[in-house]
Design an enzyme around this catalytic site. Structure first.
Site, PDB file in Angstrom:
ATOM      1  N   SER A   1      -6.141  -4.463  -7.108  1.00 23.52           N
ATOM      2  CA  SER A   1      -6.644  -3.659  -5.993  1.00 23.52           C
ATOM      3  C   SER A   1      -8.170  -3.676  -6.012  1.00 23.52           C
ATOM      4  CB  SER A   1      -6.150  -2.221  -6.145  1.00 23.52           C
ATOM      5  OG  SER A   1      -6.808  -1.373  -5.229  1.00 23.52           O
TER       6      SER A   1
ATOM      7  N   TYR B   1      -4.938   5.331 -11.604  1.00 18.22           N
ATOM      8  CA  TYR B   1      -4.718   4.116 -10.808  1.00 18.22           C
ATOM      9  C   TYR B   1      -5.926   3.175 -10.889  1.00 18.22           C
ATOM     10  CZ  TYR B   1      -3.391   1.114  -6.852  1.00 18.22           C
ATOM     11  OH  TYR B   1      -3.063   0.030  -6.062  1.00 18.22           O
TER      12      TYR B   1
HETATM   13  N1  LIG Z   1      -0.531  -0.736  -0.205  1.00 17.54           N
HETATM   14  C1  LIG Z   1      -1.824  -0.895  -0.444  1.00 17.54           C
HETATM   15  O1  LIG Z   1      -2.697  -0.471   0.363  1.00 17.54           O
HETATM   16  C2  LIG Z   1      -2.283  -1.596  -1.679  1.00 17.54           C
HETATM   17  C3  LIG Z   1      -3.659  -1.842  -1.811  1.00 17.54           C
HETATM   18  C4  LIG Z   1      -4.123  -2.495  -2.944  1.00 17.54           C
HETATM   19  C5  LIG Z   1      -3.213  -2.882  -3.913  1.00 17.54           C
HETATM   20  N2  LIG Z   1      -1.880  -2.620  -3.756  1.00 17.54           N
HETATM   21  C6  LIG Z   1      -0.977  -3.088  -4.804  1.00 17.54           C
HETATM   22  O2  LIG Z   1       0.081  -3.833  -4.210  1.00 17.54           O
HETATM   23  C7  LIG Z   1       1.260  -3.731  -5.028  1.00 17.54           C
HETATM   24  C8  LIG Z   1       2.430  -3.312  -4.172  1.00 17.54           C
HETATM   25  O3  LIG Z   1       2.142  -2.031  -3.640  1.00 17.54           O
HETATM   26  P1  LIG Z   1       2.939  -1.407  -2.407  1.00 17.54           P
HETATM   27  O4  LIG Z   1       1.927  -0.860  -1.497  1.00 17.54           O
HETATM   28  O5  LIG Z   1       3.959  -2.352  -1.909  1.00 17.54           O
HETATM   29  O6  LIG Z   1       3.652  -0.174  -3.144  1.00 17.54           O
HETATM   30  P2  LIG Z   1       5.049   0.550  -2.864  1.00 17.54           P
HETATM   31  O7  LIG Z   1       5.448   0.406  -1.441  1.00 17.54           O
HETATM   32  O8  LIG Z   1       4.902   1.918  -3.441  1.00 17.54           O
HETATM   33  O9  LIG Z   1       6.069  -0.299  -3.742  1.00 17.54           O
HETATM   34  C9  LIG Z   1       5.932  -0.297  -5.140  1.00 17.54           C
HETATM   35  C10 LIG Z   1       7.009  -1.176  -5.718  1.00 17.54           C
HETATM   36  O10 LIG Z   1       6.864  -1.145  -7.138  1.00 17.54           O
HETATM   37  C11 LIG Z   1       8.140  -0.849  -7.692  1.00 17.54           C
HETATM   38  N3  LIG Z   1       8.063  -0.234  -9.010  1.00 17.54           N
HETATM   39  C12 LIG Z   1       7.446   0.906  -9.384  1.00 17.54           C
HETATM   40  N4  LIG Z   1       7.653   1.139 -10.693  1.00 17.54           N
HETATM   41  C13 LIG Z   1       8.403   0.098 -11.153  1.00 17.54           C
HETATM   42  C14 LIG Z   1       8.949  -0.256 -12.409  1.00 17.54           C
HETATM   43  N5  LIG Z   1       8.788   0.524 -13.493  1.00 17.54           N
HETATM   44  N6  LIG Z   1       9.659  -1.406 -12.518  1.00 17.54           N
HETATM   45  C15 LIG Z   1       9.852  -2.204 -11.429  1.00 17.54           C
HETATM   46  N7  LIG Z   1       9.393  -1.911 -10.203  1.00 17.54           N
HETATM   47  C16 LIG Z   1       8.671  -0.771 -10.073  1.00 17.54           C
HETATM   48  C17 LIG Z   1       8.816   0.046  -6.670  1.00 17.54           C
HETATM   49  O11 LIG Z   1      10.207   0.078  -6.926  1.00 17.54           O
HETATM   50  P3  LIG Z   1      11.163   1.355  -6.580  1.00 17.54           P
HETATM   51  O12 LIG Z   1      11.606   1.144  -5.155  1.00 17.54           O
HETATM   52  O13 LIG Z   1      12.260   1.248  -7.568  1.00 17.54           O
HETATM   53  O14 LIG Z   1      10.328   2.586  -6.756  1.00 17.54           O
HETATM   54  C18 LIG Z   1       8.423  -0.677  -5.386  1.00 17.54           C
HETATM   55  O15 LIG Z   1       9.257  -1.794  -5.181  1.00 17.54           O
HETATM   56  C19 LIG Z   1       0.909  -2.759  -6.145  1.00 17.54           C
HETATM   57  O16 LIG Z   1       0.494  -3.476  -7.287  1.00 17.54           O
HETATM   58  C20 LIG Z   1      -0.276  -1.986  -5.573  1.00 17.54           C
HETATM   59  O17 LIG Z   1      -1.095  -1.444  -6.579  1.00 17.54           O
HETATM   60  C21 LIG Z   1      -1.394  -1.993  -2.665  1.00 17.54           C
END
Ligand SMILES: NC(=O)c1ccc[n+]([C@@H]2O[C@H](COP(=O)([O-])OP(=O)(O)OC[C@H]3O[C@@H](n4cnc5c(N)ncnc54)[C@H](OP(=O)(O)O)[C@@H]3O)[C@@H](O)[C@H]2O)c1
Length: 227
Positions: free
Chosen positions: A132, A153
């Protein structure tokens, strides 16, 4: 034929990247804590597999399953992450950081080490770490993100960036890319993100498909970015 494992593929960026890659002909192993609860993964090229990145036994079982069922793996995408607590930094304790680090830092390290032998059997082993801009020293030292003072985070993503740098420096046989998806509407931010899922997966999808490198870059959809 490319085979890619994505952790945290049950929803959000991971699930959307799985759909895009499968549409591109990639065999996607969609790591989900609870595969039966995942939705939107019904494409013949997507194979949900049980994978909790915080659990050694779950990761070991996933390695065995991938080895026995698919026999090959070209790319590992460490995407799973949690926000963790939003306690102000001067009140956050070790337990706050430990919870976020368990998923966001120790998880990718656990998954990477476990899958490396299988990855290294292929011609172009690739490792993608989803980080991120909140883990960027350049951005955060400038304090451009004053509304995100979340120590667990931000510091976990900064640590993950260094994990990526160290992997790239020490594993010349593996193409390592650290990806910033950008602020994308997902559950992670209560859908406040300003990017679509397509925009938020552009850099990730490109990193999975890239076989030339160079290794050790921090990229986003606009190109390379500052650490
Ligand atoms: N969205 C943004 O604006 C943004 C910006 C910068 C970086 N990111 C990064 O992008 C990535 C994806 O984020 P997202 O926005 O898609 O988040 P999200 O919608 O909250 O999804 C998170 C995913 O991680 C899984 N997860 C959490 N704990 C886990 C564990 N112990 N083992 C396996 N899976 C686990 C969740 O599974 P469950 O369904 O089982 O909970 C879900 O599939 C992350 O690394 C985040 O830091 C996101």
């Amino acid at each position: 034929m490319t085979t890619a494992l994505i952790t945290g593929a049950s929803r959000g960026i991971g699930a959307h990247a799985a759909r895009r890659l499968a549409a591109d002909g990639v065999t996607v192993l969609a790591g989900c804590r609870t595969p039966s609860a995942a939705t939107g993964l019904d494409h013949p090229g997507i194979h949900p597999i049980a994978l909790d990145v915080t659990d050694d036994a779950s990761v070991a079982a996933a390695v065995k399953h991938v080895q026995e069922t698919f026999g090959a793996l070209d790319v590992v995408v460490n995407n799973a992450a949690i926000v963790g607590t939003t306690t102000p930094p001067d009140e956050a304790g070790a337990e706050d950081l430990r919870e976020a680090y368990e998923t966001n830092v120790f998880g990718p390290v656990r998954v990477t080490r476990a899958f490396l032998p299988l990855l290294r059997r292929g011609e172009h082993p690739r490792l993608v770490l989803v980080s991120s801009s909140l883990g960027s020293f350049t951005d955060m030292a400038d304090w451009r993100w004053a509304n995100h003072p979340h120590l667990p985070y931000t510091s976990s993503k900064a640590a993950l960036n260094m994990v990526g740098v160290m992997y790239a420096k020490t594993m010349p046989d593996v193409l390592v890319t650290v990806v910033n998806p950008g602020f994308t509407a997902t559950d992670l931010n209560d859908h406040q993100g300003t990017q679509t899922l397509d925009e938020g997966t552009d850099a990730l999808v490109a990193a999975v498909l890239d076989t030339t490198g160079p290794s050790g870059r921090f990229v986003e959809r606009e190109g390379e970015r500052a650490w």
